[in-house]
Enzyme design. Structure first.
Site, PDB file in Angstrom:
ATOM      1  N   TYR A  33       0.827  -1.200   0.000  1.00 23.71           N
ATOM      2  CA  TYR A  33       0.000   0.000   0.000  1.00 23.71           C
ATOM      3  C   TYR A  33       0.864   1.253   0.000  1.00 23.71           C
ATOM      4  O   TYR A  33       2.073   1.200   0.230  1.00 23.71           O
ATOM      5  CB  TYR A  33      -0.945   0.010   1.204  1.00 23.71           C
ATOM      6  CG  TYR A  33      -0.303   0.391   2.522  1.00 23.71           C
ATOM      7  CD1 TYR A  33      -0.477   1.655   3.058  1.00 23.71           C
ATOM      8  CD2 TYR A  33       0.481  -0.517   3.233  1.00 23.71           C
ATOM      9  CE1 TYR A  33       0.103   2.008   4.269  1.00 23.71           C
ATOM     10  CE2 TYR A  33       1.056  -0.182   4.437  1.00 23.71           C
ATOM     11  CZ  TYR A  33       0.869   1.097   4.957  1.00 23.71           C
ATOM     12  OH  TYR A  33       1.453   1.438   6.140  1.00 23.71           O
ATOM     13  N   LYS A 151       6.612  -2.072   1.722  1.00 26.88           N
ATOM     14  CA  LYS A 151       5.468  -1.457   2.419  1.00 26.88           C
ATOM     15  C   LYS A 151       4.241  -2.358   2.273  1.00 26.88           C
ATOM     16  O   LYS A 151       3.328  -2.096   1.487  1.00 26.88           O
ATOM     17  CB  LYS A 151       5.194  -0.054   1.886  1.00 26.88           C
ATOM     18  CG  LYS A 151       4.286   0.773   2.785  1.00 26.88           C
ATOM     19  CD  LYS A 151       4.230   2.214   2.306  1.00 26.88           C
ATOM     20  CE  LYS A 151       3.274   3.055   3.145  1.00 26.88           C
ATOM     21  NZ  LYS A 151       3.773   3.275   4.521  1.00 26.88           N
ATOM     22  N   GLU A 183      12.488   2.245  13.981  1.00 30.26           N
ATOM     23  CA  GLU A 183      11.603   3.316  13.510  1.00 30.26           C
ATOM     24  C   GLU A 183      10.381   3.359  14.409  1.00 30.26           C
ATOM     25  O   GLU A 183      10.214   2.543  15.315  1.00 30.26           O
ATOM     26  CB  GLU A 183      11.196   3.080  12.059  1.00 30.26           C
ATOM     27  CG  GLU A 183      10.554   1.734  11.799  1.00 30.26           C
ATOM     28  CD  GLU A 183      10.451   1.402  10.314  1.00 30.26           C
ATOM     29  OE1 GLU A 183      10.514   2.318   9.477  1.00 30.26           O
ATOM     30  OE2 GLU A 183      10.301   0.205   9.994  1.00 30.26           O
ATOM     31  N   LEU A 207      11.457   1.073   6.848  1.00 27.21           N
ATOM     32  CA  LEU A 207      10.788   1.526   5.640  1.00 27.21           C
ATOM     33  C   LEU A 207      11.566   2.690   5.045  1.00 27.21           C
ATOM     34  O   LEU A 207      12.005   3.587   5.770  1.00 27.21           O
ATOM     35  CB  LEU A 207       9.359   1.967   5.965  1.00 27.21           C
ATOM     36  CG  LEU A 207       8.534   2.412   4.757  1.00 27.21           C
ATOM     37  CD1 LEU A 207       8.246   1.224   3.845  1.00 27.21           C
ATOM     38  CD2 LEU A 207       7.233   3.065   5.210  1.00 27.21           C
TER      39      LEU A 207
END
Length: 287
Positions: A33, A151, A183, A207
């Site tokens: 996505y 992702k 993260e 990411l």
């Protein structure tokens, strides 16, 4: 009024939209996505999001359902139909419905990928009051799979992390692996020491944030020093300031980590300036 959403070539009222119970996105989280912000009715960092979408699709060997020009047209049509001034466009591509449940992928070319897009109306998205007060974060173990650079729609643990933070009276959680911050649950993490911006280097561990790339580019153009390396929670607690970046939060200051206040407990000058630069430059380049 009902939103208009997009499902596999059709614009539909949201209550009429549906995908198969055999869709691998539903059964296997077999999909990817992107989320693109909208400011002033225009798309922010659209090219970067589409480039990362292609990278994610290639990594999972999922066929791209349409090209970038058509995706741009769909985004713009949804923004117009839903009268979005400030908000988000969510896009999801799954491997589709092979007709039944099976761990093995369907043979290439035999299953049409599922393409879904919808909007979220967020008036005043760039004027989030939290940017003036800053976030509080907690630390949690990072127990996700090893390809966080893709992702995917596998968001259960980040969702759990958000809930852990909420129950602790915080705004978000920073995930920690082997003693170092990877993260946030839905953002990239940074600290500032002596005016130097420190953030983890790109790898499969995090990411590859589109907002991250833009913010670091703007920082370097503004003659700010950037160091890409891991940092620990303990180092972060001793930093002058901290912040996160994401497509929906832009640049969000962090003022407390695991109960330890940073500096005077207010958003720092580096985070404030980067937020100003990012919003100004992104609006200028928006589509």
């Amino acid at each position: 009024m009902s939103r208009t959403v997009y499902v596999n070539g059709a614009y539909l009222a949201e209550e009429r939209a549906a995908v198969s119970v055999f869709d691998r996105g539903f059964l296997m989280a077999d999909g990817v996505y992107e989320v693109t912000s909208v400011l002033g009715g225009r798309l922010i960092d659209f090219g970067g999001h589409m480039a990362r979408l292609r990278r994610s699709l290639d990594a999972l060997e999922i066929e791209a359902p349409v090209d970038d020009d058509e995706l741009l047209a769909i985004h713009r049509e949804l923004v117009a139909r839903n009268a979005i001034e400030d908000g988000l466009v969510y896009l999801q591509v799954t491997r589709g419905n092979p007709g039944d449940r099976d761990f093995a992928y369907p043979a290439p070319g035999t299953t049409r990928p599922t393409l879904v897009l919808f909007t979220q109306d967020k008036p005043g998205l760039a004027d989030n009051p939290a940017a003036r007060t800053g976030w509080k974060v907690i630390s949690i173990p990072d127990i996700r799979w090893g390809r966080r650079d893709i992702k995917t729609v596998q968001l259960l643990y980040p969702s759990m992390g958000k809930m852990m933070a909420k129950r602790a009276g915080a705004d978000d959680a920073w995930m920690v692996e082997d003693g170092f911050v990877t993260e946030g649950t839905s953002n990239n993490a940074y600290i500032v020491r002596g005016g130097r911006i420190i953030t983890r280097q790109l790898s499969p561990d995090i990411l590859h944030g589109i907002t991250r790339a833009a913010v670091l580019r703007f920082a370097r153009e503004a003659q700010m020093e950037v160091e890409e390396r891991p940092f620990s929670i303990e180092e972060a607690q001793g930093a002058d300031e901290a912040f996160v970046t994401s497509a929906s939060a832009f640049v969000m200051p962090v003022v407390e980590i695991d109960g330890v206040r940073l500096g005077d407990g207010a958003p720092g000058p580096v985070a404030r300036r980067l937020r100003e630069i990012y919003l100004e430059e992104s609006r200028r380049a928006a589509l």
